[in-house]
Scaffold this motif. Structure first.
Motif, PDB file in Angstrom:
ATOM      1  N   GLY A  38      -0.279   9.814   1.852  1.00  0.00           N
ATOM      2  CA  GLY A  38      -1.044   9.379   3.022  1.00  0.00           C
ATOM      3  C   GLY A  38      -2.539   9.368   2.785  1.00  0.00           C
ATOM      4  O   GLY A  38      -3.256   8.493   3.259  1.00  0.00           O
ATOM      5  N   MET A  39      -3.023  10.359   2.016  1.00  0.00           N
ATOM      6  CA  MET A  39      -4.451  10.420   1.707  1.00  0.00           C
ATOM      7  C   MET A  39      -4.898   9.177   0.952  1.00  0.00           C
ATOM      8  O   MET A  39      -5.958   8.640   1.179  1.00  0.00           O
ATOM      9  CB  MET A  39      -4.742  11.629   0.811  1.00  0.00           C
ATOM     10  CG  MET A  39      -4.518  12.937   1.470  1.00  0.00           C
ATOM     11  SD  MET A  39      -5.618  13.134   2.849  1.00  0.00           S
ATOM     12  CE  MET A  39      -4.656  14.220   3.844  1.00  0.00           C
ATOM     13  N   ARG A  40      -4.043   8.770   0.009  1.00  0.00           N
ATOM     14  CA  ARG A  40      -4.364   7.597  -0.784  1.00  0.00           C
ATOM     15  C   ARG A  40      -4.315   6.324   0.049  1.00  0.00           C
ATOM     16  O   ARG A  40      -4.988   5.353  -0.249  1.00  0.00           O
ATOM     17  CB  ARG A  40      -3.314   7.440  -1.879  1.00  0.00           C
ATOM     18  CG  ARG A  40      -3.676   8.037  -3.182  1.00  0.00           C
ATOM     19  CD  ARG A  40      -2.456   7.904  -4.068  1.00  0.00           C
ATOM     20  NE  ARG A  40      -2.118   9.205  -4.602  1.00  0.00           N
ATOM     21  CZ  ARG A  40      -2.634   9.662  -5.733  1.00  0.00           C
ATOM     22  NH1 ARG A  40      -3.464   8.946  -6.415  1.00  0.00           N
ATOM     23  NH2 ARG A  40      -2.311  10.854  -6.173  1.00  0.00           N
ATOM     24  N   MET A  41      -3.437   6.327   1.066  1.00  0.00           N
ATOM     25  CA  MET A  41      -3.226   5.096   1.843  1.00  0.00           C
ATOM     26  C   MET A  41      -4.383   4.815   2.792  1.00  0.00           C
ATOM     27  O   MET A  41      -4.606   3.678   3.164  1.00  0.00           O
ATOM     28  CB  MET A  41      -1.966   5.225   2.695  1.00  0.00           C
ATOM     29  CG  MET A  41      -0.687   5.246   1.926  1.00  0.00           C
ATOM     30  SD  MET A  41       0.644   5.449   3.099  1.00  0.00           S
ATOM     31  CE  MET A  41       1.863   6.220   2.071  1.00  0.00           C
ATOM     32  N   LEU A  42      -5.081   5.880   3.191  1.00  0.00           N
ATOM     33  CA  LEU A  42      -6.046   5.723   4.281  1.00  0.00           C
ATOM     34  C   LEU A  42      -7.109   4.660   4.019  1.00  0.00           C
ATOM     35  O   LEU A  42      -7.277   3.755   4.847  1.00  0.00           O
ATOM     36  CB  LEU A  42      -6.663   7.081   4.604  1.00  0.00           C
ATOM     37  CG  LEU A  42      -6.915   7.345   6.084  1.00  0.00           C
ATOM     38  CD1 LEU A  42      -5.749   6.948   6.939  1.00  0.00           C
ATOM     39  CD2 LEU A  42      -7.297   8.779   6.298  1.00  0.00           C
ATOM     40  N   ILE A  96       0.848  -1.200   0.000  1.00  0.00           N
ATOM     41  CA  ILE A  96       0.000   0.000   0.000  1.00  0.00           C
ATOM     42  C   ILE A  96       0.880   1.245   0.000  1.00  0.00           C
ATOM     43  O   ILE A  96       0.685   2.173  -0.788  1.00  0.00           O
ATOM     44  CB  ILE A  96      -0.931   0.006   1.227  1.00  0.00           C
ATOM     45  CG1 ILE A  96      -1.853  -1.214   1.207  1.00  0.00           C
ATOM     46  CG2 ILE A  96      -1.732   1.298   1.296  1.00  0.00           C
ATOM     47  CD1 ILE A  96      -2.736  -1.321   2.427  1.00  0.00           C
ATOM     48  N   VAL A  97       1.888   1.249   0.898  1.00  0.00           N
ATOM     49  CA  VAL A  97       2.771   2.414   1.001  1.00  0.00           C
ATOM     50  C   VAL A  97       3.513   2.622  -0.317  1.00  0.00           C
ATOM     51  O   VAL A  97       3.557   3.729  -0.862  1.00  0.00           O
ATOM     52  CB  VAL A  97       3.767   2.233   2.165  1.00  0.00           C
ATOM     53  CG1 VAL A  97       4.799   3.347   2.156  1.00  0.00           C
ATOM     54  CG2 VAL A  97       3.033   2.203   3.486  1.00  0.00           C
ATOM     55  N   ARG A  98       4.079   1.533  -0.851  1.00  0.00           N
ATOM     56  CA  ARG A  98       4.867   1.632  -2.069  1.00  0.00           C
ATOM     57  C   ARG A  98       4.030   2.191  -3.224  1.00  0.00           C
ATOM     58  O   ARG A  98       4.419   3.145  -3.899  1.00  0.00           O
ATOM     59  CB  ARG A  98       5.403   0.261  -2.448  1.00  0.00           C
ATOM     60  CG  ARG A  98       6.521   0.276  -3.469  1.00  0.00           C
ATOM     61  CD  ARG A  98       6.889  -1.153  -3.809  1.00  0.00           C
ATOM     62  NE  ARG A  98       5.796  -1.817  -4.492  1.00  0.00           N
ATOM     63  CZ  ARG A  98       5.663  -1.854  -5.815  1.00  0.00           C
ATOM     64  NH1 ARG A  98       6.573  -1.297  -6.573  1.00  0.00           N
ATOM     65  NH2 ARG A  98       4.644  -2.453  -6.366  1.00  0.00           N
ATOM     66  N   SER A  99       2.845   1.606  -3.422  1.00  0.00           N
ATOM     67  CA  SER A  99       2.058   2.043  -4.581  1.00  0.00           C
ATOM     68  C   SER A  99       1.525   3.462  -4.381  1.00  0.00           C
ATOM     69  O   SER A  99       1.416   4.213  -5.345  1.00  0.00           O
ATOM     70  CB  SER A  99       0.922   1.061  -4.852  1.00  0.00           C
ATOM     71  OG  SER A  99       0.055   1.007  -3.760  1.00  0.00           O
ATOM     72  N   SER A 100       1.215   3.842  -3.117  1.00  0.00           N
ATOM     73  CA  SER A 100       0.708   5.209  -2.905  1.00  0.00           C
ATOM     74  C   SER A 100       1.795   6.234  -3.144  1.00  0.00           C
ATOM     75  O   SER A 100       1.534   7.310  -3.683  1.00  0.00           O
ATOM     76  CB  SER A 100       0.184   5.373  -1.481  1.00  0.00           C
ATOM     77  OG  SER A 100      -0.716   4.378  -1.171  1.00  0.00           O
ATOM     78  N   VAL A 101       3.031   5.933  -2.732  1.00  0.00           N
ATOM     79  CA  VAL A 101       4.126   6.876  -2.958  1.00  0.00           C
ATOM     80  C   VAL A 101       4.391   7.009  -4.457  1.00  0.00           C
ATOM     81  O   VAL A 101       4.593   8.108  -4.973  1.00  0.00           O
ATOM     82  CB  VAL A 101       5.401   6.416  -2.206  1.00  0.00           C
ATOM     83  CG1 VAL A 101       6.604   7.226  -2.650  1.00  0.00           C
ATOM     84  CG2 VAL A 101       5.201   6.572  -0.708  1.00  0.00           C
ATOM     85  N   LEU A 102       4.347   5.871  -5.164  1.00  0.00           N
ATOM     86  CA  LEU A 102       4.577   5.916  -6.612  1.00  0.00           C
ATOM     87  C   LEU A 102       3.470   6.673  -7.331  1.00  0.00           C
ATOM     88  O   LEU A 102       3.682   7.213  -8.412  1.00  0.00           O
ATOM     89  CB  LEU A 102       4.678   4.495  -7.170  1.00  0.00           C
ATOM     90  CG  LEU A 102       5.991   3.765  -6.909  1.00  0.00           C
ATOM     91  CD1 LEU A 102       5.950   2.374  -7.500  1.00  0.00           C
ATOM     92  CD2 LEU A 102       7.164   4.549  -7.495  1.00  0.00           C
ATOM     93  N   ALA A 103       2.270   6.706  -6.714  1.00  0.00           N
ATOM     94  CA  ALA A 103       1.137   7.342  -7.385  1.00  0.00           C
ATOM     95  C   ALA A 103       1.184   8.864  -7.293  1.00  0.00           C
ATOM     96  O   ALA A 103       0.463   9.540  -8.022  1.00  0.00           O
ATOM     97  CB  ALA A 103      -0.171   6.824  -6.793  1.00  0.00           C
ATOM     98  N   VAL A 104       2.038   9.401  -6.389  1.00  0.00           N
ATOM     99  CA  VAL A 104       2.171  10.867  -6.319  1.00  0.00           C
ATOM    100  C   VAL A 104       2.855  11.337  -7.604  1.00  0.00           C
ATOM    101  O   VAL A 104       3.864  10.765  -8.023  1.00  0.00           O
ATOM    102  CB  VAL A 104       3.003  11.265  -5.087  1.00  0.00           C
ATOM    103  CG1 VAL A 104       3.245  12.762  -5.085  1.00  0.00           C
ATOM    104  CG2 VAL A 104       2.300  10.848  -3.819  1.00  0.00           C
ATOM    105  N   SER A 105       2.295  12.380  -8.196  1.00  0.00           N
ATOM    106  CA  SER A 105       2.761  12.724  -9.546  1.00  0.00           C
ATOM    107  C   SER A 105       4.210  13.189  -9.523  1.00  0.00           C
ATOM    108  O   SER A 105       4.699  13.750  -8.550  1.00  0.00           O
ATOM    109  CB  SER A 105       1.870  13.798 -10.165  1.00  0.00           C
ATOM    110  OG  SER A 105       2.157  15.028  -9.551  1.00  0.00           O
ATOM    111  N   LYS A 106       4.882  12.960 -10.625  1.00  0.00           N
ATOM    112  CA  LYS A 106       6.317  13.186 -10.706  1.00  0.00           C
ATOM    113  C   LYS A 106       6.657  14.662 -10.527  1.00  0.00           C
ATOM    114  O   LYS A 106       7.707  15.015  -9.995  1.00  0.00           O
ATOM    115  CB  LYS A 106       6.823  12.690 -12.060  1.00  0.00           C
ATOM    116  CG  LYS A 106       8.128  11.976 -11.915  1.00  0.00           C
ATOM    117  CD  LYS A 106       8.586  11.326 -13.200  1.00  0.00           C
ATOM    118  CE  LYS A 106      10.073  11.066 -13.092  1.00  0.00           C
ATOM    119  NZ  LYS A 106      10.735  11.068 -14.380  1.00  0.00           N
ATOM    120  N   GLY A 107       5.750  15.529 -10.976  1.00  0.00           N
ATOM    121  CA  GLY A 107       5.967  16.951 -10.849  1.00  0.00           C
ATOM    122  C   GLY A 107       6.197  17.384  -9.405  1.00  0.00           C
ATOM    123  O   GLY A 107       6.933  18.335  -9.140  1.00  0.00           O
TER     124      GLY A 107
END
Lengths: 223, 220
Positions: free
Chosen positions: A145-149, A109-120
């Motif tokens: 964190g918002m995505r992980m909740l 969950i943590v890994r995919s949520s961090v990767l989902a934050v846009s590159k910009g």
């Protein structure tokens, strides 16, 4: 046995014993939840590291704990480890087994949520000359964190349910107390087990309600 | 510390027990596949009562532990309804019912991904409800969800040790019996872990590959 002349009049008589068990269940769930969240972040962030040994170690941890079943891990920690000289109290074994197991699932969950934050966002943080730690803590994690909740909420419900496995190492949790009651009052088996199911239902529903409230509070005013 | 001779002595028995674990997993999965589809259909039903009932069942099962559900099936049914079921039957029904609620969500995602035009075309062709589901909707809804179903199959495989609580002699209970015979603890439990890993890790790699292949465009 005194249970013959001490038959319960109604199912209410079972509640005090079940409440005692609920206390143990909640304790295990809270401590294991803390371990699980900590391990999720540790393993999830390590999996994104630039250094391959760090990635490999976290990968091995995740695959071992996801690949074998929780009950086997619990047995191994509590029954097998003492034979190589590592003995731990029941509570520690329970918390470690449940926490490490769910930490392995949470790391994804943590890994995919961090990767989902846009590159910009990474680039903007870099352009502002932030250190790597600042980038992660101030820019990336608040958004990830918002995505992980929501997925973490589901994980916690699964975690609470799986604390019932500590029954196997004779820890006096909800399930264990109910099974002791059942042994004493066999004819009340359906009532006792139904009460047990309802107790877990109440705990899970309360927790998912709490998580939804937290989500609403944290996402208020954000798009 | 680690006695290889003892390992080779007990390994055949553990591998035999693995057969029980695998058959419980497969039977449970069959129950879950059918039950999940029925639940998914019930949630989409025209009748409000059926919809609400299905949602209540799903919510109840998903928020209570599998272990307790299995206890309830195995110990309460004989008292309540005078039905005596074997540990194996209680085990696969419990495991299957529990995961049918998860699979119903998977089916739902697959069914919702079928474009609305497909339903309308079936109506336009005057297909019966049964024929619409069988010939139009399911053939399109099922293939994309196969990898997810595969993941749940692996999850169910790892949940089978729970069934040892109702005296189903699978892998973990066999190891436990070996332990109480020989008082050697370390090897049996470690081997059980290794056996689980030896099956579920390659299986999960397989599912990952399947997932990648499904994401390729059609015809490749």
């Amino acid at each position: 046995m005194n249970c013959v002349n001490n038959m319960p009049n109604s199912w209410i008589d079972f509640l005090p014993t079940l409440l005692q068990g609920a206390e143990v269940t909640i304790k295990v769930a809270v401590f294991a939840g803390i371990v699980a969240v900590f391990m999720s972040f540790a393993a999830g962030l390590c999996k994104l590291s630039k250094l391959w040994p760090v990635r490999t170690i976290s990968g091995i941890y995740v695959e071992i704990f996801r690949g074998t079943s929780l009950l086997v891990q619990l047995f191994w920690l509590y029954f097998a480890l003492p034979f190589v000289g590592i003995q731990m109290p029941m509570m520690t074994a329970a918390v470690l087994a449940v926490g490490l197991n769910f930490g392995a699932y949470g790391s994804e969950i943590v890994r995919s949520s961090v990767l989902a934050v846009s590159k910009g966002q990474w680039e903007a943080a870099l352009a502002l000359n932030m250190t790597p730690t600042q980038r992660l803590v101030r820019v990336i994690l608040p958004q990830a964190g918002m995505r992980m909740l929501p997925p973490f909420g589901n994980l916690m419900i699964e975690l609470i349910k799986s604390t019932s496995l500590v029954y196997f190492i004779t820890m006096a949790d909800l399930t264990y107390q109910a099974m002791v009651l059942r042994n004493n009052y066999i004819s009340w088996t359906p009532e006792i087990l139904l009460l047990l199911l309802l107790s877990y239902l109440v705990i899970s529903v309360l927790v998912s309600f709490g998580i939804r409230m937290l989500e609403r509070k944290l996402t208020a005013g954000r798009v | 510390m680690w006695d290889w001779q003892y390992v080779f002595e007990i390994l055949p028995e553990l591998v035999r027990a693995l057969k029980m674990t695998v058959s419980a997993t497969l039977c449970g999965f069959a129950v879950a596949c059918v039950g999940g589809l029925l639940l998914a259909a019930a949630v989409r039903s025209r009748y409000m009562f059926l919809r609400l009932a299905a949602k209540a069942v799903i919510g109840f099962i998903r928020n209570t532990p599998l272990l307790v559900q299995v206890f309830f099936l195995y110990y309460s049914l004989p008292v309540l309804a005078d039905i005596k079921i074997s540990a194996f039957a209680a085990g696969i029904i419990g495991l299957g019912l529990h995961y049918s609620t998860y699979l119903s969500e998977v089916y739902r995602s697959g069914i919702e991904a079928v474009p609305k035009g497909q339903w309308e075309a079936a109506t336009a062709l005057n297909f019966s409800k049964w024929r619409t589901w069988r010939n139009i909707v399911l053939p399109q809804a099922l293939p994309p969800i196969i990898p997810v179903m595969g993941n749940y199959l692996i999850v169910m495989f790892k949940e089978t040790p729970i069934l040892s609580a109702i005296t189903l002699v699978e892998l973990l209970l066999t190891a436990k019996n070996l332990v109480s015979d020989t008082y050697r603890v370390f090897e049996p439990y470690t081997l059980v872990g290794i056996l689980f890993l030896a099956i579920s890790y390659p299986a999960s790699l397989l599912v990952q590959r399947l997932e990648k292949r499904m994401n390729l465009p059609r015809g490749l």
